[in-house]
Motif scaffolding. Structure first.
Motif, mmCIF file in Angstrom:
data_model
loop_
_atom_site.group_PDB
_atom_site.id
_atom_site.type_symbol
_atom_site.label_atom_id
_atom_site.label_comp_id
_atom_site.label_asym_id
_atom_site.label_seq_id
_atom_site.Cartn_x
_atom_site.Cartn_y
_atom_site.Cartn_z
ATOM 1 N N PHE A 12 0.864 -1.185 0.000
ATOM 2 C CA PHE A 12 0.000 0.000 0.000
ATOM 3 C C PHE A 12 0.895 1.228 0.000
ATOM 4 O O PHE A 12 1.889 1.272 0.732
ATOM 5 C CB PHE A 12 -0.877 0.036 1.260
ATOM 6 C CG PHE A 12 -1.900 -1.047 1.324
ATOM 7 C CD1 PHE A 12 -2.984 -1.056 0.466
ATOM 8 C CD2 PHE A 12 -1.795 -2.068 2.267
ATOM 9 C CE1 PHE A 12 -3.947 -2.054 0.535
ATOM 10 C CE2 PHE A 12 -2.749 -3.078 2.337
ATOM 11 C CZ PHE A 12 -3.824 -3.065 1.468
ATOM 12 N N ARG A 15 0.744 6.725 3.497
ATOM 13 C CA ARG A 15 -0.052 7.949 3.643
ATOM 14 C C ARG A 15 0.690 8.947 4.522
ATOM 15 O O ARG A 15 0.220 10.042 4.763
ATOM 16 C CB ARG A 15 -1.400 7.617 4.290
ATOM 17 C CG ARG A 15 -2.263 6.736 3.423
ATOM 18 C CD ARG A 15 -3.734 6.976 3.774
ATOM 19 N NE ARG A 15 -4.577 5.951 3.179
ATOM 20 C CZ ARG A 15 -5.007 4.878 3.829
ATOM 21 N NH1 ARG A 15 -4.715 4.708 5.098
ATOM 22 N NH2 ARG A 15 -5.761 3.994 3.220
ATOM 23 N N ALA A 25 1.954 -5.010 3.317
ATOM 24 C CA ALA A 25 1.006 -5.681 4.210
ATOM 25 C C ALA A 25 1.155 -7.189 4.134
ATOM 26 O O ALA A 25 0.981 -7.895 5.127
ATOM 27 C CB ALA A 25 -0.424 -5.271 3.866
ATOM 28 N N GLY A 46 -2.630 -5.736 12.623
ATOM 29 C CA GLY A 46 -1.828 -4.985 11.663
ATOM 30 C C GLY A 46 -0.775 -5.819 10.951
ATOM 31 O O GLY A 46 0.009 -5.289 10.162
ATOM 32 N N CYS A 47 -0.746 -7.147 11.188
ATOM 33 C CA CYS A 47 0.321 -7.957 10.582
ATOM 34 C C CYS A 47 -0.028 -8.395 9.162
ATOM 35 O O CYS A 47 0.801 -9.013 8.490
ATOM 36 C CB CYS A 47 0.640 -9.165 11.446
ATOM 37 S SG CYS A 47 -0.611 -10.449 11.388
ATOM 38 N N GLY A 48 -1.242 -8.100 8.688
ATOM 39 C CA GLY A 48 -1.573 -8.409 7.293
ATOM 40 C C GLY A 48 -2.544 -9.558 7.103
ATOM 41 O O GLY A 48 -2.712 -10.054 5.984
ATOM 42 N N LYS A 49 -3.218 -9.969 8.164
ATOM 43 C CA LYS A 49 -4.141 -11.114 8.068
ATOM 44 C C LYS A 49 -5.321 -10.806 7.150
ATOM 45 O O LYS A 49 -5.635 -11.578 6.240
ATOM 46 C CB LYS A 49 -4.667 -11.497 9.462
ATOM 47 C CG LYS A 49 -3.590 -11.814 10.471
ATOM 48 C CD LYS A 49 -4.175 -12.195 11.819
ATOM 49 C CE LYS A 49 -4.953 -11.097 12.524
ATOM 50 N NZ LYS A 49 -4.158 -9.929 12.934
ATOM 51 N N SER A 50 -5.982 -9.670 7.406
ATOM 52 C CA SER A 50 -7.160 -9.337 6.601
ATOM 53 C C SER A 50 -6.768 -9.105 5.152
ATOM 54 O O SER A 50 -7.497 -9.519 4.240
ATOM 55 C CB SER A 50 -7.845 -8.083 7.145
ATOM 56 O OG SER A 50 -8.363 -8.339 8.421
ATOM 57 N N THR A 51 -5.632 -8.468 4.935
ATOM 58 C CA THR A 51 -5.189 -8.237 3.561
ATOM 59 C C THR A 51 -4.983 -9.570 2.848
ATOM 60 O O THR A 51 -5.415 -9.742 1.701
ATOM 61 C CB THR A 51 -3.890 -7.398 3.550
ATOM 62 O OG1 THR A 51 -4.113 -6.205 4.313
ATOM 63 C CG2 THR A 51 -3.492 -7.022 2.136
#
Ligand code: ADP
Ligand code: MG
Length: 366
Positions: A12, A15, A25, A46-51
């Motif tokens: 990503f 920002r 991610a 925040g470790c990237g599971k959902s991504t």
């Protein structure tokens, strides 16, 4: 349906003006999820599971890498053509529709050859509702259901199209402790019954350990370790994994190896034959302590908590990196609560050593 991730990466754009680096991610994931298994994707927030899950479902596209369902390359396939069932933390039910209508919803958009008659739809809804055991609730609205029941409706909705892969993103996080336990057993039962390849995302190690055939431990977008829950617990590859699994957590000490002796402060706790002299982290599972009057590890006794079958001894040591050390001892062992100190020997297979800078495991022989 086996799922294969090949060098999967998702970046990503930053920002943050002060730190213009991309957020990675998901960083170069390669692994294969065997057909019909339940995989726990585990790691801190925040470790990237959902991504990772969104890449598998097609809600997001990877920066690079490939995704296969069986032999099909689905990397560029839109989500509606992948055949995935999705369940999120928020149940995301339509409040104005009944349970029946909510479950039926994904079937109503089917087009062409896939289009179903009213009767076919009703039959599929009943089957999905039966599977999650909410047959009696079909005419209710979501606000007339408990959180656990709402999540079952969401699972039924994910199952109604008979997906190839079931993806669950922190599905139990909004439930209270008792329902969480019950619903996780339900999910396991449903998964076993349907034999659907399932990926279950959670930050809760106990949850992942309890229901998964295999866990994937992640940190900062990078896979740390993949394996059966017990194997990962018994044989962590690095300090992060050792600390992330287990309740109470593993006890970590500053230690060093001196001429074959593993030292914690002045306590000579084990003889190790194959490690050159160096500073190490010494991590000991709570069940790795043996109460012993002349034991080599001397700790300051803070408290003894009786938990029925076991006793939890709370103590401190100047070299401990945890505020308190927790050791779980069989309740049959008498603890002298009046004493200021408590002495332990350790079980070598419950002791792990890690490099001071790499934090990677150092295997030792006793
Ligand atoms: P998890 O589900 O493990 O909590 P996520 O996959 O949601 O983690 O997020 C992984 C990392 O990617 C985080 O650092 C998060 O801030 C970042 N991230 C997630 N989605 C976006 C996005 N749409 N834009 C920018 N950064 C994102
Ligand atoms: Mg998430």
């Amino acid at each position: 349906m086996k799922v294969v991730l090949q060098n999967l990466t998702k970046k990503f754009p930053s920002r943050n003006k002060k730190n213009p680096q991309d957020v990675i991610a998901v960083n170069d994931f390669t692994f294969e999820i065997p057909d019909g298994k339940l995989i726990g994707l585990l790691g801190p927030s925040g470790c990237g599971k959902s991504t990772t899950l969104n890449l598998i479902s097609g809600l997001q596209s990877p920066t690079s890498g490939k995704i296969y369902f069986g032999e099909d390359d689905v990397t560029d396939l839109p989500p509606e053509h992948r055949g995935v069932g999705l369940v999120f933390q928020s149940y995301a039910l339509y409040p104005h529709l009944t349970v029946r209508q909510n479950i039926m919803f994904p079937l109503q958009n089917l087009k062409g050859a896939q289009k179903l008659s009213k009767e076919q739809m009703a039959e599929k809804v009943l089957k999905a509702a039966g599977l999650v055991q909410i047959d009696e609730l079909l005419d209710r609205k979501p606000n007339e259901l408990s959180g656990g029941q709402q999540q079952r409706v969401a699972i039924a909705r994910a199952l109604v199209k008979t997906p190839r892969v079931l993806l669950l993103d922190e599905p139990l996080s909004n439930l209270d402790a008792r329902l969480r336990l019950q619903t996780r057993e339900e999910i396991r039962r449903i998964q076993k019954e349907t034999r659907l390849t399932t990926i279950f995302v959670t930050h809760d190690q106990e949850e992942a350990m309890s229901i998964s055939d295999m866990i994937v431990v992640m940190k900062d977008g990078v896979i740390q370790q993949i394996g059966k829950p017990q194997d990962v617990y018994d044989d962590p590859v690095n300090l992060f994994v050792a600390k992330f699994l287990g309740t109470p957590p593993i006890n970590v000490f500053d230690g060093r190896v001196v001429r074959g002796h593993l030292m914690i402060g002045n306590d000579d706790i084990l003889t190790v034959t194959n490690i050159p002299d160096q500073e190490v982290y010494v991590a000991i599972r709570p069940e790795g302590f043996i109460l012993q009057d002349d034991g080599p590890l001397c700790c300051n006794l803070s408290n003894v908590e009786v938990m029925g079958r076991d006793v939890s001894i709370v103590s401190t040591h100047e070299k401990s990196l945890n505020v308190t050390i927790r050791s779980i001892i069989d309740a049959d062992n008498p603890v002298d609560r009046e004493s200021d100190t408590v002495r332990f020997a350790v079980k070598p297979h419950k002791v792990f050593l890690f490099g001071k800078t790499s934090e990677e495991r150092i295997h030792f022989e006793v």
